[in-house]
Design a protein around this motif. Structure first.
Motif, PDB file in Angstrom:
ATOM      1  N   PHE A 193      -4.986   5.502  -6.437  1.00  7.72           N
ATOM      2  CA  PHE A 193      -5.611   4.567  -5.494  1.00  7.72           C
ATOM      3  C   PHE A 193      -6.398   3.513  -6.267  1.00  7.72           C
ATOM      4  O   PHE A 193      -7.488   3.773  -6.767  1.00  7.72           O
ATOM      5  N   ILE A 217      -6.960  -3.667  -4.724  1.00  5.39           N
ATOM      6  CA  ILE A 217      -6.118  -3.497  -3.549  1.00  5.39           C
ATOM      7  C   ILE A 217      -6.813  -4.135  -2.348  1.00  5.39           C
ATOM      8  O   ILE A 217      -8.047  -4.216  -2.308  1.00  5.39           O
ATOM      9  N   ALA A 228      -8.742   1.233  -6.154  1.00 12.30           N
ATOM     10  CA  ALA A 228      -9.788   0.774  -5.228  1.00 12.30           C
ATOM     11  C   ALA A 228     -10.301  -0.618  -5.544  1.00 12.30           C
ATOM     12  O   ALA A 228     -10.712  -1.360  -4.644  1.00 12.30           O
ATOM     13  N   VAL A 241       0.836  -1.205   0.000  1.00  7.65           N
ATOM     14  CA  VAL A 241       0.000   0.000   0.000  1.00  7.65           C
ATOM     15  C   VAL A 241       0.869   1.254   0.000  1.00  7.65           C
ATOM     16  O   VAL A 241       0.668   2.168  -0.803  1.00  7.65           O
ATOM     17  N   SER A 242       1.853   1.298   0.885  1.00  6.11           N
ATOM     18  CA  SER A 242       2.703   2.483   0.976  1.00  6.11           C
ATOM     19  C   SER A 242       3.474   2.713  -0.322  1.00  6.11           C
ATOM     20  O   SER A 242       3.752   3.856  -0.715  1.00  6.11           O
ATOM     21  N   LYS A 263      -5.851  -3.642   4.285  1.00  2.00           N
ATOM     22  CA  LYS A 263      -4.480  -3.156   4.421  1.00  2.00           C
ATOM     23  C   LYS A 263      -4.398  -1.662   4.131  1.00  2.00           C
ATOM     24  O   LYS A 263      -3.590  -0.946   4.725  1.00  2.00           O
ATOM     25  N   ALA A 264      -5.239  -1.196   3.221  1.00  3.45           N
ATOM     26  CA  ALA A 264      -5.291   0.237   2.950  1.00  3.45           C
ATOM     27  C   ALA A 264      -5.730   0.994   4.196  1.00  3.45           C
ATOM     28  O   ALA A 264      -5.175   2.052   4.522  1.00  3.45           O
ATOM     29  N   TYR A 268      -2.847   1.041   6.678  1.00  2.31           N
ATOM     30  CA  TYR A 268      -1.823   2.024   6.327  1.00  2.31           C
ATOM     31  C   TYR A 268      -2.291   3.439   6.656  1.00  2.31           C
ATOM     32  O   TYR A 268      -1.515   4.272   7.139  1.00  2.31           O
ATOM     33  N   LEU A 269      -3.571   3.720   6.405  1.00  2.00           N
ATOM     34  CA  LEU A 269      -4.142   5.012   6.757  1.00  2.00           C
ATOM     35  C   LEU A 269      -3.976   5.282   8.253  1.00  2.00           C
ATOM     36  O   LEU A 269      -3.549   6.375   8.663  1.00  2.00           O
ATOM     37  N   LEU A 324      -8.326  -3.684   0.723  1.00  2.65           N
ATOM     38  CA  LEU A 324      -8.850  -2.494   1.380  1.00  2.65           C
ATOM     39  C   LEU A 324      -8.607  -2.501   2.887  1.00  2.65           C
ATOM     40  O   LEU A 324      -8.494  -1.444   3.503  1.00  2.65           O
ATOM     41  N   CYS A 373      -0.051   6.877  -2.979  1.00  2.00           N
ATOM     42  CA  CYS A 373      -1.267   7.685  -3.115  1.00  2.00           C
ATOM     43  C   CYS A 373      -1.594   8.487  -1.859  1.00  2.00           C
ATOM     44  O   CYS A 373      -2.383   9.432  -1.914  1.00  2.00           O
TER      45      CYS A 373
END
Length: 264
Positions: free
Chosen positions: A128, A133, A130, A102-103, A137-138, A141-142, A135, A107
């Protein structure tokens, strides 16, 4: 005549947008004219269906007898504790799991600070994926990126430049993300800038600030070009991909906005 001055106040809970000061209508104030010439695809049809369900739910809640309000408050309190516990679990996972996939996309990242010294978080919608990916893990990461930042004031600059439906996450996922993030994320967010907005961002902004986060409505500012951001963030503090500046120059030209910020 366009007023290019932009006065800052660190005491305000939300910022004033240079675009708002131009007398243009807000992203939150649009009518049927925005529908002209648009061919809504399956994604927007699903969006409209979700909006209708939320409207119906809001009407049901407004008609709820007062006798049930106490039970509702208790239930919401329990739900809030469950969300906090889930967030703590997600934070622990975010600190130990490998989130390079993700990193590495690039994005979402921090890009300097604004004119008031607040961290600027940049999100590039075009980058991104969407639909391709993980989500969860997204979300991890956020949380990993923002958790240490949201302890104080911060701002977000979202670039909708050249995005497509492949970059649009589902409403369900957006609702899930917002519900799991603690209050500090909402309270300390001082401005959310949407650069190069479209009809989709208008729909999403209206839905989000109506049903999910009415408290941040005044913090959301739509800007037609990158140079409008320079009233809030100096150019040397804003690191963005070349495709955004190239699109901006092709669309708006050069030196189309001359900010004259006044710190207070």
């Amino acid at each position: 005549m366009i007023n290019n001055s932009f006065e800052f106040s660190s005491d305000d809970d939300s910022d004033v947008s240079p675009h708002d000061m131009e007398g243009n209508s807000s992203d939150l104030e649009y009518g049927a004219r925005d529908m002209n010439g648009l061919s809504l695809n399956s994604y927007s049809s699903g969006l409209q269906a979700q909006l209708q369900r939320d409207l119906d739910r809001q009407h049901l809640l407004s008609d709820r007898p007062r006798a049930g309000l106490y039970e509702s408050v208790v239930a919401e309190g329990i739900e809030g504790m469950e969300h906090q516990e889930r967030y703590e679990r997600l934070l622990q996972r975010a600190q130990v799991e490998d989130l390079n996939e993700v990193s590495g996309i690039g994005c979402l990242y921090q890009s300097g600070v604004d004119r008031l010294g607040r961290p600027v978080i940049v999100f590039c919608g075009k980058w991104f994926p969407a639909q391709n990916i993980d989500l969860e893990k997204a979300l991890l990461y956020l949380i990993k990126l923002l958790d240490p930042i949201v302890k104080g004031d911060y701002v977000i600059a979202y670039f909708h430049t050249l995005t497509s439906t492949n970059n649009y996450p589902s409403l369900h996922w957006l609702r899930e993300v917002y519900s799991v993030l603690p209050y500090k994320y909402k309270k300390n967010l001082k401005a959310f800038y949407i650069v190069h907005p479209t009809f989709w961002t208008k729909m999403m902004t209206w839905w989000f600030t109506t049903f999910m986060a009415p408290a941040i409505k005044a913090k959301v500012h739509s800007l037609p070009g990158v140079e409008h951001l320079y009233s809030a963030i100096t150019k040397d503090q804003l690191e963005i991909p070349a495709y955004i500046t190239e699109y901006d120059m092709a669309t708006n030209g050069l030196h189309y906005f001359n900010p004259v910020p006044t710190a207070s």
